[in-house]
Structure formats: C-alpha cells, structure tokens
Design a protein around this motif. Sequence first.
Motif, short mmCIF file in Angstrom:
data_model
loop_
_atom_site.label_atom_id
_atom_site.label_comp_id
_atom_site.label_asym_id
_atom_site.label_seq_id
_atom_site.Cartn_x
_atom_site.Cartn_y
_atom_site.Cartn_z
N VAL A 100 4.13 4.34 12.04
CA VAL A 100 4.15 3.69 13.36
C VAL A 100 4.69 2.26 13.29
CG1 VAL A 100 2.29 5.12 14.30
CG2 VAL A 100 1.73 2.96 13.14
N ASP A 140 -1.93 3.84 11.46
CA ASP A 140 -2.25 4.88 12.45
C ASP A 140 -3.52 5.61 12.05
OD1 ASP A 140 -2.11 6.47 14.64
OD2 ASP A 140 -0.47 7.72 13.91
N ILE A 194 0.22 11.40 -5.02
CA ILE A 194 0.72 11.39 -3.65
C ILE A 194 1.75 12.50 -3.40
CG2 ILE A 194 0.25 8.98 -3.09
CD1 ILE A 194 3.11 8.30 -3.88
N HIS A 195 2.51 12.84 -4.41
CA HIS A 195 3.56 13.86 -4.23
C HIS A 195 3.88 14.47 -5.59
CE1 HIS A 195 4.70 13.08 -0.12
NE2 HIS A 195 4.90 11.80 -0.35
N TYR A 227 3.42 6.06 4.03
CA TYR A 227 4.58 6.93 4.15
C TYR A 227 5.88 6.18 3.84
CZ TYR A 227 2.30 10.89 6.54
OH TYR A 227 1.55 11.98 6.86
N TRP A 248 0.85 -1.20 0.00
CA TRP A 248 0.00 0.00 0.00
C TRP A 248 0.88 1.25 0.00
CZ3 TRP A 248 -4.94 -0.67 3.42
CH2 TRP A 248 -5.64 -1.81 3.00
N PRO A 249 0.38 2.32 -0.57
CA PRO A 249 1.23 3.52 -0.70
C PRO A 249 1.29 4.33 0.60
CG PRO A 249 -0.89 3.92 -1.71
CD PRO A 249 -0.93 2.49 -1.24
N SER A 303 6.75 8.88 14.13
CA SER A 303 6.72 10.16 13.43
C SER A 303 6.08 9.89 12.08
CB SER A 303 8.13 10.72 13.25
OG SER A 303 8.10 11.89 12.47
N ARG A 304 4.81 10.09 11.98
CA ARG A 304 3.98 9.76 10.82
C ARG A 304 3.82 8.25 10.68
NH1 ARG A 304 7.49 12.24 6.55
NH2 ARG A 304 9.03 11.78 8.14
N GLU A 351 20.05 14.00 6.37
CA GLU A 351 18.99 13.40 7.17
C GLU A 351 18.96 13.98 8.58
OE1 GLU A 351 20.08 9.33 6.70
OE2 GLU A 351 18.75 9.08 4.99
N ARG A 404 -2.51 15.32 9.61
CA ARG A 404 -1.99 13.97 9.36
C ARG A 404 -0.81 13.62 10.25
NH1 ARG A 404 -2.41 10.92 3.75
NH2 ARG A 404 -4.65 10.95 3.69
N TYR A 426 -1.13 17.49 -1.07
CA TYR A 426 0.31 17.24 -0.99
C TYR A 426 1.03 17.75 -2.25
CZ TYR A 426 0.51 14.62 3.37
OH TYR A 426 0.49 14.29 4.70
N ALA A 452 -0.05 6.78 -7.08
CA ALA A 452 -0.06 5.46 -6.43
C ALA A 452 -1.47 4.92 -6.46
CB ALA A 452 0.44 5.57 -4.99
N ASP A 457 14.57 9.20 8.45
CA ASP A 457 14.27 8.72 7.10
C ASP A 457 13.14 7.70 7.21
OD1 ASP A 457 14.08 7.56 4.60
OD2 ASP A 457 16.23 7.72 4.21
N ARG A 506 13.57 3.91 5.49
CA ARG A 506 14.57 2.91 5.86
C ARG A 506 14.58 2.71 7.38
NH1 ARG A 506 19.98 4.95 4.59
NH2 ARG A 506 19.07 6.98 4.89
N GLY A 534 6.70 5.69 0.41
CA GLY A 534 6.81 6.90 -0.41
C GLY A 534 5.51 7.67 -0.52
N GLY A 535 4.44 7.18 0.12
CA GLY A 535 3.15 7.86 0.03
C GLY A 535 2.99 8.93 1.09
N ASN A 536 1.72 9.24 1.43
CA ASN A 536 1.51 10.34 2.37
C ASN A 536 0.53 9.98 3.48
OD1 ASN A 536 -1.08 10.57 1.24
ND2 ASN A 536 -0.34 11.95 -0.35
N ILE A 537 0.44 8.70 3.83
CA ILE A 537 -0.46 8.31 4.91
C ILE A 537 0.11 7.08 5.61
CG2 ILE A 537 -1.88 6.84 3.39
CD1 ILE A 537 -4.30 7.61 5.14
N CYS A 538 -0.22 6.94 6.90
CA CYS A 538 0.09 5.70 7.62
C CYS A 538 -1.24 4.98 7.83
CB CYS A 538 0.76 6.00 8.96
SG CYS A 538 1.03 4.52 9.95
N TYR A 539 -1.42 3.88 7.14
CA TYR A 539 -2.69 3.15 7.26
C TYR A 539 -2.84 2.50 8.63
CZ TYR A 539 -3.11 3.79 2.25
OH TYR A 539 -3.20 4.36 1.01
N ARG A 599 -5.43 14.45 15.31
CA ARG A 599 -5.13 13.79 14.04
C ARG A 599 -6.41 13.30 13.38
NH1 ARG A 599 -3.18 9.24 13.25
NH2 ARG A 599 -2.33 9.44 11.20
#
Lengths: 283, 281
Positions: free
Chosen positions: A111, A93, B17-18, A83, A80-81, A108-109, B100, B193, B215, B7, A152, A155, A86-91, B201
């Motif tokens: 979990v 959380d 997404i970005h 964070y 799933w896309p 941090s975004r 980083e 978010r 985004y 995506a 990061d 990773r 590389g996406g913009n959501i944490c499914y 949130r």
Amino acid sequence: MVVDLSGVDELRGIRVSDEGVEIGAMTTLTEVEQHPVIREKYGVLAEAASMVASPQIRNQGTIGGNVSQDTRCWYYRAGWPCYRAGGNICYADTPEGRNREHAILGASRCVAVNPCDTAPALIVLDAKFVIRSRKGERVIDAEDYFIGPDVDITRLHVLQPGELLTTIRVPPTWAGARFYFEKIRDRNVWDFPLLNVASVMFLSNARIDRMRIAVNAAAARPLRLKSVEVAVRGMPADAATGALAGKLAVEGAVPLQFNAYKIPLMRNLVKRAIGGVEEGRWA
Amino acid sequence: MGLIQWATDPWGLSVPIHIGWFLIWVAAIAGLAFLIVHATYLRYFAKPRQFAAEQPASIPDEIPARVARHSIAARAFHWIMAAAMLALLFTAFLPRAGFEFDWVTYHWIAGLVLTASVLFHVVHASFWLDFRSIWPDRIDMKDAWHRTLAFFGRRAPLPRRFAKYPLENQLYHGVIMIVGVAVIVTGIFMMFRIRTTLFTRNPYLFSDLTWGMIYVLNGLAGVGLIALIMVHIYFGLRPEKLPITRSMIFGWMSREFYLHEHDPARWVVTGTHVPRTPFQE
C-alpha cells in the motif's frame, strides 16, 4: 557500484524548440522551476518543481531523480522484509499498521505510494521519457513510466537494470493551457505530499474543451483520471463540475485504518483543480 | 543462493519468506533433461515392450471397436484442471522471468478454479468412477519390480498387461495429487493476505514463521509443477501414448490398442456404446 553521471553534459540543461522543451534528466529542479519558457508555457511543471522538498534540495536534486525516487513507506525504508523488499507481507496494511500516508487506490498487496511532485504535472503535459541502455533507446509516455505493485511490487517505475532515464520531452500540446497544481503536506516545506493534483485544460466558450488531470500519493503510481477527463468535457469549469469530478475521482477508493481522510481530500483537490478556488491559484 | 530465502522479521526472528527463485530454472532444466534422457533411451537403447501372455482368442469378440475410457465429466475435469494449472504457472512464474503484468488476480482466480475442479473430481471419482483403478495394486507393484530387474539385465518374468491405468499413470496421479493439494491448501491460506471479495484479510492468521513456511511450500510445489507438467505434456505427445491422449479428448480408445496394452481381466470392458461427436475422427 555507484556511477557518477555528473560529468555527462548531455544529461543536463533545458533545450527549447518547436517541438516543445527537452529537459535533461540531471537538470536540477531549481532550473526547471526558474526556466522562463517552462514558467510561461508549462507553468504546471514549474509550479510542481517549486513544491519539491526545500530550496537546498531543489538546487541539488534533479528532475530525473525526482521522478525515479522510491517510496517513503517507513516499514520499507526501515528495512523490514515487506512485499516491496522481497518478503511476503505488507506491514502498513495490517490492523495496527501506521498507514496515514499510504494508498487509497490501486493497492495490490503493498500500500505504499509514489511521493513524486513533478510526476502528475509531467503526465498532464503528456511528457515523453527517453530511456537509454546498451540495447538502444526507447521513448515512453510519462504515464507509463510509473508502475504499481500489481505489475512489479519492488519498483515504482519501469527502469530495468542497465537502463538510464536521459531526457524528458514536453511536447507543445498543452503549452499555454490553463493549469492547476496543488500539493497537500504536513508542513509547507521539505515534506512529501499527502496528496497532490495537477490539471491542464483548454476552454472554449467557458466550457472545458479538453483537459488532463492526475493525482499522486493516492496510489503506488501517479493516477491519470481519465474518467474525469471524459466526464467533464463540454461542461463549464466551475465548482459544480468540479464536485461531480471529485466524486468520480474517488470511486473505488479503499481506505486503510488511518488514511480515510485522503478520500475527501482527493475529492476536494480534484474539485479545485477543475472549478478553481480562492486559495488556489489559476494561471 | 539458498533453496530458501530468509529474512529477519520485526521481532528479530529469522524467518523463511520464499523459495530461492533460481529453483524455477532448476525445475525447468530438470524437466527438460528428463525429456532428453527418456527420449534418447527409448530411441536408441530400449527393447521392444513385451507382456507375459497373448490375449485369449475369444476375447476380441466381446470388446467393442471403441473402448470407452473417460466419461465426458472426467475429460472436462482434466482439461479444466489443466487450464487452471497452466494459468497458475504462467501467472506465478512469468513475472519472475521478466514478463510484467497484473498477475495476482488471475493467479488466485485460477487457484479457485483448480480447487473447485479438484473437489468435483474427488466426489466424482469416489462415487461415479472406479476409485481403485488409479491406485497401484499388488500386481502393478510386482510387475514394476520385474520390469526394474529386467531393466538392469536381471532375469525376471515378463510383466502382465495393464489394468485401466499403467503404473506410470498411477504414480504420476499420486505425485500430482500431493503437489496439487499442497498448492491448493497453501494458496487458500495465502488468500488471507491479499484483497479479494471472498476472504476478510487477516495477515495475522499465522505467525511469521508459519506464513513463511506456507509461502515456501507453495513455491516448492509450484516449481515442482513446472517439471511435472513438462513431463506430462511430453508423454502426452509421445507417439506410443497418443491413443491415450486422444482418449482424453474423445473419450475412447481403439479395441486394438486396448487389447495390446491392457488386460481385459484387470480392466473389464463391456460393449459400451460410444456415440460419435463432431470432434471424432
């Protein structure tokens, strides 16, 4: 492109010297677990290695692979896309997210948590990780090998493209120290940790002279509990000190919808890692 | 390598997404290219700037030696906003360039500072400053047209001197306002978010598609700021613009510069007393 490193002998084996032990990154977990010097002097690492996955996997899996593995978050593993992908959501959380195995600290975004069993053992032993690339070699503390999503999000470790973890050096600093390792998982074999804890300590007149303690699967990176280490110095290694340390360890924990159990679990693991417990094993 | 990264969400929908992160380098290179072209043009090709008429001989006596241009509040806003903008850019894009660090907290704090400073500016400019002075009027547009004709070698009347702000300033303000509002509005939504002490949130505030567009818009505005801020700093450091830059530090410009660049009829200056400060020359 996949490069097979199995033909590189320098990456294998355990070498013992006055400076401790040097473990090639491609040394199997079984070899680590059964090596006589590691069992005698660095028992916390042998214990941790023995708890990884299953005997068959430990015969094939390497310590380098174990510390460099990716997270088990199923939203991420399912492609799933999120964070981490590389996406913009944490499914995980989200109000409906299945997050029983996820982080209570350091989120941090994302979990997701680090699932490595040997990492906390290597951190408390103050191991050094040797990383090589075409530019040369760098040596970093085990503690700094792991990174969280705040640094990061894609990773779990510091390895950059083109870099290779070649060796793990365990210095003699904590050789022969009293140690504790415990892993909590849903089944007793072939499973990732819900939480694990590792500690080493030297006692002086039944009081803690110095110690190191780390937990994993509580956050995206193994956490060394420095505040606990400082707080218990000079105190007796008993249940009361353990209880104090347990409370300190979970300060700042933020439970998700389904993983609040991890807070008392971590509190108790830290308590046992210091005060000991009948069911647990001292060495 | 698309402008937008897409995506497939859990429901099988293709959602943005970005932005494509290569746009960071596109913006930086575009900004740099502008600087090189502009500097080269001014150095080798541009003709000396001419204005339509000389100043009336009687005017200089009415103008103080130091012409007040920016109040202390306006200067404070400018530099706070500048710091916030730079902090936003560094925290957003340095991690993408391989540096980083724990950037998220610094990023949203810088965003809140920017938001607060812009809100202050809107109120301050609306009630305490000459609100219209930063917007082009008919004379500005007409003179811009004449300057454009002259640039292409066509015959055109000489432009008049500027009011308080040259047209370039006014246009830059307009663009930075649009981009700034875009990053502020999208950034505030994006705070829903992440974990902060300010918002509860709610990742389901919008659909995946809407979130993706937010985004993308935040990213586009962000990379746009890279080029815009490069250009702004470049002009701020150009020798002929230094009096304007200094006025953003000390609050005033010299009577000579004022009379050379500005039209006293369009920017009326009275004998304002500009106190000395330890920072002044």
